[in-house]
Design an enzyme around this catalytic site. Structure first.
Site, PDB file in Angstrom:
ATOM      1  N   LYS A 124       0.795  -1.468  -0.174  1.00  0.00           N
ATOM      2  CA  LYS A 124       0.219   0.085   0.114  1.00  0.00           C
ATOM      3  C   LYS A 124       0.826   1.149  -0.096  1.00  0.00           C
ATOM      4  O   LYS A 124       0.315   2.713  -0.431  1.00  0.00           O
ATOM      5  CB  LYS A 124      -0.918  -0.218   1.498  1.00  0.00           C
ATOM      6  CG  LYS A 124      -1.992  -1.152   0.864  1.00  0.00           C
ATOM      7  CD  LYS A 124      -3.918  -0.910   1.713  1.00  0.00           C
ATOM      8  CE  LYS A 124      -4.854  -1.329   1.179  1.00  0.00           C
ATOM      9  NZ  LYS A 124      -5.870  -1.973   1.795  1.00  0.00           N
ATOM     10  N   LYS A 206      -2.979 -10.048  -7.064  1.00  0.00           N
ATOM     11  CA  LYS A 206      -4.169 -10.484  -6.861  1.00  0.00           C
ATOM     12  C   LYS A 206      -5.377  -9.708  -7.345  1.00  0.00           C
ATOM     13  O   LYS A 206      -5.456  -8.692  -7.816  1.00  0.00           O
ATOM     14  CB  LYS A 206      -4.045  -9.850  -5.298  1.00  0.00           C
ATOM     15  CG  LYS A 206      -5.704 -10.668  -5.025  1.00  0.00           C
ATOM     16  CD  LYS A 206      -4.953 -10.016  -2.687  1.00  0.00           C
ATOM     17  CE  LYS A 206      -5.582  -7.875  -2.723  1.00  0.00           C
ATOM     18  NZ  LYS A 206      -5.714  -8.306  -0.932  1.00  0.00           N
ATOM     19  N   LYS A 209     -10.627  -4.963  -5.032  1.00  0.00           N
ATOM     20  CA  LYS A 209     -11.066  -4.108  -5.399  1.00  0.00           C
ATOM     21  C   LYS A 209     -10.564  -1.881  -5.861  1.00  0.00           C
ATOM     22  O   LYS A 209     -11.134  -1.631  -6.064  1.00  0.00           O
ATOM     23  CB  LYS A 209     -12.684  -3.418  -4.431  1.00  0.00           C
ATOM     24  CG  LYS A 209     -11.786  -3.463  -2.928  1.00  0.00           C
ATOM     25  CD  LYS A 209     -12.791  -3.170  -2.296  1.00  0.00           C
ATOM     26  CE  LYS A 209     -13.212  -4.586  -0.606  1.00  0.00           C
ATOM     27  NZ  LYS A 209     -12.050  -4.059   0.267  1.00  0.00           N
TER      28      LYS A 209
HETATM   29  P1  TYM Z   1     -10.256  -6.612   2.723  1.00  0.00           P
HETATM   30  O1  TYM Z   1     -11.417  -5.787   2.288  1.00  0.00           O
HETATM   31  O2  TYM Z   1      -9.350  -6.379   1.628  1.00  0.00           O
HETATM   32  O3  TYM Z   1     -10.685  -8.255   2.098  1.00  0.00           O
HETATM   33  C1  TYM Z   1     -12.190  -8.623   2.508  1.00  0.00           C
HETATM   34  C2  TYM Z   1     -11.989 -10.042   2.518  1.00  0.00           C
HETATM   35  O4  TYM Z   1     -11.336 -10.336   0.951  1.00  0.00           O
HETATM   36  C3  TYM Z   1      -9.816 -11.512   1.174  1.00  0.00           C
HETATM   37  N1  TYM Z   1     -10.050 -11.042  -0.183  1.00  0.00           N
HETATM   38  C4  TYM Z   1      -9.273 -11.717  -1.476  1.00  0.00           C
HETATM   39  N2  TYM Z   1     -10.157 -13.432  -0.860  1.00  0.00           N
HETATM   40  C5  TYM Z   1      -9.679 -14.509  -2.537  1.00  0.00           C
HETATM   41  N3  TYM Z   1      -8.925 -13.481  -3.663  1.00  0.00           N
HETATM   42  C6  TYM Z   1      -8.532 -12.284  -3.585  1.00  0.00           C
HETATM   43  N4  TYM Z   1      -8.255 -11.929  -4.310  1.00  0.00           N
HETATM   44  C7  TYM Z   1      -9.080 -11.173  -2.159  1.00  0.00           C
HETATM   45  N5  TYM Z   1      -8.885  -9.967  -2.046  1.00  0.00           N
HETATM   46  C8  TYM Z   1     -10.011  -9.969  -0.692  1.00  0.00           C
HETATM   47  C9  TYM Z   1      -9.393 -10.927   2.067  1.00  0.00           C
HETATM   48  O5  TYM Z   1      -8.264 -11.413   2.408  1.00  0.00           O
HETATM   49  C10 TYM Z   1     -10.299 -10.524   2.752  1.00  0.00           C
HETATM   50  O6  TYM Z   1     -10.983 -11.615   4.221  1.00  0.00           O
HETATM   51  N6  TYM Z   1      -7.827  -5.776   6.811  1.00  0.00           N
HETATM   52  C11 TYM Z   1      -9.403  -6.600   5.982  1.00  0.00           C
HETATM   53  C12 TYM Z   1     -10.257  -6.139   6.800  1.00  0.00           C
HETATM   54  C13 TYM Z   1     -10.384  -6.648   8.421  1.00  0.00           C
HETATM   55  C14 TYM Z   1     -10.169  -7.847   8.729  1.00  0.00           C
HETATM   56  C15 TYM Z   1     -10.524  -7.662  10.363  1.00  0.00           C
HETATM   57  C16 TYM Z   1     -10.548  -9.448   7.894  1.00  0.00           C
HETATM   58  C17 TYM Z   1     -10.064  -5.539   9.255  1.00  0.00           C
HETATM   59  N7  TYM Z   1     -10.212  -5.988  10.304  1.00  0.00           N
HETATM   60  C18 TYM Z   1     -10.384  -8.776  11.310  1.00  0.00           C
HETATM   61  C19 TYM Z   1     -10.061 -10.056   9.227  1.00  0.00           C
HETATM   62  C20 TYM Z   1     -10.351  -9.815  10.508  1.00  0.00           C
HETATM   63  C21 TYM Z   1      -9.302  -6.117   5.096  1.00  0.00           C
HETATM   64  O7  TYM Z   1      -8.527  -4.889   4.335  1.00  0.00           O
HETATM   65  O8  TYM Z   1      -9.773  -6.875   3.553  1.00  0.00           O
END
Ligand code: TYM
Length: 341
Positions: A124, A206, A209
Site C-alpha cells: 500500500k 491478486k 477492489k
Molecule cells: P479486504 O477488505 O481487503 O478484503 C476482505 C476479505 O476478502 C479477502 N480477499 C480475497 N480473497 C481471495 N482472493 C482475492 N483476490 C481477495 N481479495 C480480498 C481478504 O483476504 C479478506 O478476507 N484487513 C482486512 C479487513 C479486516 C479484517 C479485520 C479481516 C479488518 N479487520 C479482522 C479479518 C479480521 C482487509 O483489508 O480485507
C-alpha cells in the site's frame, strides 16, 4: 473439506467467529470467494461477528458520501449473502468505540519492526506513495483489536490476510505473557483452493477492489458486464485447459473460480473441459458467477429499499457487539493499570 488451519482444538460450541471487509470499493468476486462466502456455515458457534471495517478504510483517502453509502451497502450485502442479523452480529466498526480504544493499548505492545515487515503495508505504501500515513502502518494493530476484543477463535479470510492474523496472535501472546490469559489466540480459516482469486487483466496479481474496473468482477455487476469482463480475461496463447497456476495463471484462475462456485475439485473441473477451447471455459465461468450473484443481488436490492430498517439493524447489532467487547476491554484496562472508578 479443503480448509487450512481449522482449529481442531476448538469445540464448535466454543467457537467465536469474526471477520471484516473494508467498504473501500466495489466488493469483488475475490472478496466473495476468498472470504464472504465462507462466513456462512458456523451455525453452531457461540458467536459470529461480521464487521464493516470503515475505520480501516480511512488509511486511504475516501470520498465521505461514498464511504457512508458503501458502508451501508456492505452491511446489506452481508445480509443478502445469508447472514441473518439476529443470529450473527453485523455492524460497523466505527459504531463500537472499543475497537479504537483497545487499538491504542495494543499499539503499546507492538514493535515497529514487526509492523515494518507487513507485506500489505509495503504494497500500500508503494501504491499510495503520496500518503504513507501512520494509520497505514498501525493498520494491523486495529485489526488485532477487532479480533481480540471478542475472544475470537476463528477468522475466515483470504490468504492475503494470513500475515495479519499471525501478528495478531503474536501481540496476544505477548500481552498474555505479561498479564495472564486475557486474550484467546485466533486461528485463520482459509480455504486452500480458493484463498486467492487473481486479477482478470493481470492474472499473476491478486484481484483487488482498488484496481481498474475491468480487472475484477463486482458482486453488483450485471450479467452483461460479467460476461464482457470474463470474455476479456487474459489467458495465454496455447489452447489447452489445465490447472497450472505457474505457467497458465489466467486459465487456472478461471478454473479456480468455477471450482469454488460449483464446489468441485479443480482437477475435476479441468477434466470436464477436455478437448474444449478457452471460450467454453470463459462461458462456464461467467454463467457460474451470474448464477451465484443473481439471487444475492435481488435480496440486496430489496434490503436497500428500506434504509431505515437497515440502520436500525446496524444500531441494534452494534449494541450487542459493544456489550461483548466491553467485557474484554474492561479486563485489559484493569490489567494494564488504568484507574477504575
Ligand atoms: P479486504 O477488505 O481487503 O478484503 C476482505 C476479505 O476478502 C479477502 N480477499 C480475497 N480473497 C481471495 N482472493 C482475492 N483476490 C481477495 N481479495 C480480498 C481478504 O483476504 C479478506 O478476507 N484487513 C482486512 C479487513 C479486516 C479484517 C479485520 C479481516 C479488518 N479487520 C479482522 C479479518 C479480521 C482487509 O483489508 O480485507
Amino acid at each position: 473439506m479443503d480448509q487450512q488451519n481449522q482449529p481442531a482444538a476448538v469445540q464448535e460450541k466454543q467457537q467465536v467467529v469474526f471477520s471484516a471487509i473494508q467498504p473501500s470499493g466495489s466488493i469483488t468476486l475475490g472478496n466473495y470467494i476468498g472470504a464472504l462466502r465462507n462466513f456462512s456455515g458456523f451455525e453452531d458457534a457461540k458467536a459470529r461477528l461480521y464487521c464493516v471495517a470503515d475505520l480501516h478504510s480511512l488509511t486511504v483517502r475516501q470520498d465521505p458520501a461514498l464511504l457512508r453509502k458503501r458502508s451501508l451497502s456492505l452491511a446489506a450485502l452481508y445480509i443478502a449473502c445469508g447472514l441473518d442479523p439476529k443470529e450473527n452480529i453485523i455492524y460497523c466498526q466505527s459504531h463500537v468505540p472499543c475497537h479504537t480504544e483497545l487499538s491504542w493499548i495494543l499499539n503499546c505492545f507492538t514493535y515497529m519492526g514487526e509492523l515494518n515487515r507487513m507485506t500489505q503495508f509495503k504494497d500500500k505504501s508503494a501504491k499510495h506513495a503520496d500518503n504513507i500515513n501512520a494509520g497505514l502502518f498501525t493498520y494491523p494493530v486495529l485489526m488485532a483489536s477487532d479480533i481480540l476484543l471478542y475472544q475470537t477463535t476463528t477468522v475466515p479470510v483470504g490468504i492475503d490476510q494470513k500475515q495479519h492474523v499471525e501478528i495478531c496472535r503474536d501481540i496476544a501472546q505477548r500481552f498474555n505473557g505479561i498479564y495472564g490469559e486475557v486474550f484467546t489466540l485466533p486461528e485463520p480459516y482459509i480455504r486452500k483452493t480458493s484463498a486467492k482469486i487473481q486479477s482478470l487483466s493481470e492474472p499473476t496479481k491478486k484481484m483487488s477492489k482498488s484496481d481498474p474496473e475491468e480487472s475484477f468482477v463486482s458482486v453488483f455487476d450485471t450479467p452483461d458486464a460479467i460476461r464482457r469482463k470474463i470474455r476479456r480475461a487474459v489467458t495465454d496463447s496455447e489452447n489447452e485447459i489445465r490447472y497450472d497456476p505457474e505457467n497458465k495463471p489466467g486459465v487456472s484462475n478461471l478454473l479456480t473460480i468455477c471450482s469454488a462456485l460449483e464446489n468441485k475439485p479443480v482437477e475435476e473441473v479441468a477434466a470436464g473441459f477436455a478437448g474444449l477451447g478457452y471460450g467454453a471455459l470463459k462461458d462456464a465461468a461467467a454463467e457460474a458467477i451470474i448464477k451465484e450473484f443473481t439471487p444475492i443481488q435481488e435480496k440486496y436490492n430489496a434490503l436497500l429499499q428500506n434504509k431505515d430498517e437497515l440502520s436500525a439493524i446496524l444500531q441494534e447489532n452494534a449494541s450487542r457487539a459493544q456489550a461483548l467487547a466491553m467485557k474484554t476491554l474492561r479486563k485489559v484496562y484493569k490489567k494494564v493499570g488504568l484507574l477504575q472508578l
